[in-house]
Write a protein that holds these residues in place. Sequence first.
Motif, mmCIF file in Angstrom:
data_model
loop_
_atom_site.group_PDB
_atom_site.id
_atom_site.type_symbol
_atom_site.label_atom_id
_atom_site.label_comp_id
_atom_site.label_asym_id
_atom_site.label_seq_id
_atom_site.Cartn_x
_atom_site.Cartn_y
_atom_site.Cartn_z
ATOM 1 N N PRO A 158 0.805 -1.236 0.000
ATOM 2 C CA PRO A 158 0.000 0.000 0.000
ATOM 3 C C PRO A 158 0.830 1.274 0.000
ATOM 4 O O PRO A 158 0.430 2.273 -0.616
ATOM 5 C CB PRO A 158 -0.841 -0.123 1.275
ATOM 6 N N ASN A 159 1.977 1.270 0.678
ATOM 7 C CA ASN A 159 2.803 2.475 0.677
ATOM 8 C C ASN A 159 3.434 2.714 -0.687
ATOM 9 O O ASN A 159 3.593 3.864 -1.100
ATOM 10 C CB ASN A 159 3.875 2.377 1.758
ATOM 11 N N VAL A 160 3.788 1.644 -1.381
ATOM 12 C CA VAL A 160 4.316 1.777 -2.738
ATOM 13 C C VAL A 160 3.267 2.400 -3.648
ATOM 14 O O VAL A 160 3.550 3.338 -4.412
ATOM 15 C CB VAL A 160 4.761 0.408 -3.299
ATOM 16 N N LEU A 161 2.037 1.921 -3.567
ATOM 17 C CA LEU A 161 0.978 2.447 -4.427
ATOM 18 C C LEU A 161 0.645 3.899 -4.069
ATOM 19 O O LEU A 161 0.384 4.720 -4.958
ATOM 20 C CB LEU A 161 -0.260 1.558 -4.324
ATOM 21 N N GLN A 162 0.649 4.209 -2.767
ATOM 22 C CA GLN A 162 0.400 5.591 -2.353
ATOM 23 C C GLN A 162 1.508 6.509 -2.878
ATOM 24 O O GLN A 162 1.232 7.598 -3.408
ATOM 25 C CB GLN A 162 0.337 5.673 -0.832
ATOM 26 N N TYR A 163 2.747 6.072 -2.721
ATOM 27 C CA TYR A 163 3.885 6.848 -3.205
ATOM 28 C C TYR A 163 3.803 7.024 -4.718
ATOM 29 O O TYR A 163 4.045 8.122 -5.243
ATOM 30 C CB TYR A 163 5.173 6.124 -2.825
ATOM 31 N N SER A 226 14.190 7.592 -7.804
ATOM 32 C CA SER A 226 14.769 8.687 -8.589
ATOM 33 C C SER A 226 13.982 9.977 -8.420
ATOM 34 O O SER A 226 14.508 11.074 -8.597
ATOM 35 C CB SER A 226 14.843 8.311 -10.074
ATOM 36 N N GLY A 227 12.699 9.857 -8.079
ATOM 37 C CA GLY A 227 11.884 11.052 -7.899
ATOM 38 C C GLY A 227 11.828 11.560 -6.467
ATOM 39 O O GLY A 227 11.239 12.612 -6.207
ATOM 40 N N LEU A 228 12.449 10.834 -5.541
ATOM 41 C CA LEU A 228 12.302 11.169 -4.136
ATOM 42 C C LEU A 228 12.768 12.576 -3.776
ATOM 43 O O LEU A 228 12.051 13.285 -3.053
ATOM 44 C CB LEU A 228 13.037 10.139 -3.273
ATOM 45 N N PRO A 229 13.944 13.046 -4.247
ATOM 46 C CA PRO A 229 14.374 14.392 -3.831
ATOM 47 C C PRO A 229 13.356 15.480 -4.161
ATOM 48 O O PRO A 229 13.044 16.329 -3.308
ATOM 49 C CB PRO A 229 15.686 14.584 -4.609
ATOM 50 N N GLU A 240 9.420 9.279 5.759
ATOM 51 C CA GLU A 240 8.904 8.062 6.382
ATOM 52 C C GLU A 240 8.223 7.164 5.349
ATOM 53 O O GLU A 240 8.420 5.939 5.353
ATOM 54 C CB GLU A 240 7.910 8.429 7.492
ATOM 55 N N ILE A 241 7.431 7.784 4.465
ATOM 56 C CA ILE A 241 6.784 6.998 3.402
ATOM 57 C C ILE A 241 7.842 6.372 2.498
ATOM 58 O O ILE A 241 7.729 5.200 2.110
ATOM 59 C CB ILE A 241 5.839 7.889 2.570
#
Length: 272
Positions: A158-163, A226-229, A240-241
């Motif tokens: 679920p966290n992957v899909l939310q992200y 790659s999109g996190l920053p 945290e996510i």
Amino acid sequence: MASQSKYLHGYTSREQQRLYEQARMVENIIFNTIDYSETDQLLEIGCGVGAMSEILLRRFPHLTLTGIDYQTEQVDQASSFLKNVPYATDRYTIRQMDAMDMDFESSTFDAAFICWVLEHVSDPLRVLTEARRVLKPGSQVVITEVLNSTFFVEPYSPNVLQYWMRFNDFQYDHGGDPFVGAKLGNLLQAAGYNRIETTIKTFHLDNRNPAKRASMIRFWTDLLMSGLPQLTEAGYVSEEIAEQVNTEMRTVAKSPSAVFYYSFVQAKAYTT
């Protein structure tokens, strides 16, 4: 690439290398129904780092390729990369250019190739209209585009899909379209093309192909991160996510019954 939305992945050397890996991973599924055997002058819109340019020059050794991209970082990298490809010598030109306003005479090219580009531009219809202008009558355009709502992994994450949806929200909010693949038929029709065909292409990887599944899960984890920053800087996701995403993707990678699923759209059309 054309005048574009804010590019979530950035232009680091690591991101540029990811694009070469991506091209290798998807080559067979993208090109298994593409035929440029009668093409002499091919226009590649949004050539990026030259990853697909190399494949086109290798698979169709008779054609000459003109690649354009909006970003000078990508143009420089593509030029540097292709000059070391022996079979590309004297067969390509890479130029910095806006695909919404191309500096080419009308009816210049025999065919066009667009791959993972329209998702990043602010006005894909204008790009397709301009492409039709610079193509000769009867020329083919082949477009491959994302449909990011199709992504799924098992075990359920679920966290992957939310992200992932926040990833897509960022792109959409900044002028791109992560679902543009589903709209290619309408866009091509509105731009005046004929004989429009769309095909759904799918990666459905499970226990039948564990090696390829493992490679795709590893690659997709890198794509997500790659999109996190930019996502964290813009307030779309929290650290945290991101940590939970990494944990879930490690669980997927280790699962003996893991599934990776993703579909995208390829369209073909003609100027007359």
